[in-house]
Motif scaffolding. Sequence first.
Motif, PDB file in Angstrom:
ATOM      1  N   THR A  32      -4.812   3.719   7.247  1.00 21.11           N
ATOM      2  CA  THR A  32      -4.904   2.546   8.103  1.00 21.11           C
ATOM      3  C   THR A  32      -6.345   2.058   8.182  1.00 21.11           C
ATOM      4  O   THR A  32      -7.268   2.836   8.434  1.00 21.11           O
ATOM      5  CB  THR A  32      -4.390   2.863   9.509  1.00 21.11           C
ATOM      6  N   ASP A  36      -5.746  -3.527   9.138  1.00 22.05           N
ATOM      7  CA  ASP A  36      -4.398  -3.131   9.563  1.00 22.05           C
ATOM      8  C   ASP A  36      -4.277  -3.182  11.084  1.00 22.05           C
ATOM      9  O   ASP A  36      -3.314  -3.740  11.636  1.00 22.05           O
ATOM     10  CB  ASP A  36      -4.093  -1.704   9.100  1.00 22.05           C
ATOM     11  N   ALA A  67       1.565  -6.780   0.694  1.00 21.61           N
ATOM     12  CA  ALA A  67       1.957  -5.579   1.436  1.00 21.61           C
ATOM     13  C   ALA A  67       1.636  -5.722   2.920  1.00 21.61           C
ATOM     14  O   ALA A  67       2.440  -5.319   3.783  1.00 21.61           O
ATOM     15  CB  ALA A  67       1.257  -4.355   0.855  1.00 21.61           C
ATOM     16  N   LEU A  68       0.489  -6.308   3.229  1.00 24.38           N
ATOM     17  CA  LEU A  68       0.118  -6.506   4.632  1.00 24.38           C
ATOM     18  C   LEU A  68       1.043  -7.513   5.312  1.00 24.38           C
ATOM     19  O   LEU A  68       1.449  -7.316   6.464  1.00 24.38           O
ATOM     20  CB  LEU A  68      -1.331  -6.979   4.720  1.00 24.38           C
ATOM     21  N   LYS A  70       4.130  -8.116   4.582  1.00 24.47           N
ATOM     22  CA  LYS A  70       5.433  -7.473   4.792  1.00 24.47           C
ATOM     23  C   LYS A  70       5.371  -6.477   5.939  1.00 24.47           C
ATOM     24  O   LYS A  70       6.272  -6.418   6.781  1.00 24.47           O
ATOM     25  CB  LYS A  70       5.871  -6.778   3.503  1.00 24.47           C
ATOM     26  N   LYS A  71       4.316  -5.693   5.991  1.00 22.14           N
ATOM     27  CA  LYS A  71       4.214  -4.636   7.001  1.00 22.14           C
ATOM     28  C   LYS A  71       4.114  -5.192   8.408  1.00 22.14           C
ATOM     29  O   LYS A  71       4.713  -4.652   9.348  1.00 22.14           O
ATOM     30  CB  LYS A  71       2.998  -3.758   6.698  1.00 22.14           C
ATOM     31  N   TYR A  72       3.364  -6.288   8.585  1.00 24.20           N
ATOM     32  CA  TYR A  72       3.100  -6.793   9.932  1.00 24.20           C
ATOM     33  C   TYR A  72       3.856  -8.073  10.270  1.00 24.20           C
ATOM     34  O   TYR A  72       3.742  -8.581  11.393  1.00 24.20           O
ATOM     35  CB  TYR A  72       1.585  -6.991  10.114  1.00 24.20           C
TER      36      TYR A  72
END
Length: 245
Positions: A32, A36, A67-68, A70-72
């Motif tokens: 992290t 992030d 990726a960021l 999608k993750k958040y």
Amino acid sequence: MIGLVLAAGAGRRLRPYTDTLPKALVPVDGETTVLDLTLGNFAEVGLTDVAVVIGYRGEAVRERQAALEKKYGVKLHLVVNDKAEEWNNAYSLWCARDVLKEGVILANGDTVHPVSVEQTLLGARGAGREIVLALDTVKKLADEEMKVVTADGQGVRRITKLMDPAEATGEYIGVTLIEPQAAEALADALKATFERDPQLYYEDGYQELVNRGFQVDVAPIGEVSWVEIDNHDDLERAREIACQY
């Protein structure tokens, strides 16, 4: 309102991490990073669009963008600072001048802090406040901190590192709420600031605004664990507190 992260800086005091990464992508809790944590905070307060100013090693942010997102659950908009390795961050924030028109919560890319900071700023909206700085009035200050002097009913009077800590009301922690109506005035003040000296901070742009008669307000964040990561000692402190969030 959207999120805005300044992530263009080189962070040379954090080498070897920053040999290949911008400071915002240095890990602070396992894999992290500061970015992030900031995106997580923005998502938690309902911000779904985030602009990120990139410069030094900006390709590392581009590689992680999907990726960021999608993750958040946010959409990232990358703004390029073409002078990131030459000029200071007054210019970096000016590069996002069009983003400021949306209204933003601005976060420095090297500040580890809890979502309570964003919540405090959002709770301070209204009553004519156009720019609100997150202020730590609890921490004992030293020479390196970005110190702020306020006056009742007048907001910020001085903001600078070059001040006797005993004179300061508190420390600006690198997170600001900026309403859309302040965008034009702030952009003009930032331009005047970096044209005077490219090595000045965006906080010097805030001081320029104050000097012009614009009221810049503050919101005390209470007793909160946070850190601005400038060097390896700061990074160790960040790793101690990041796992709490």
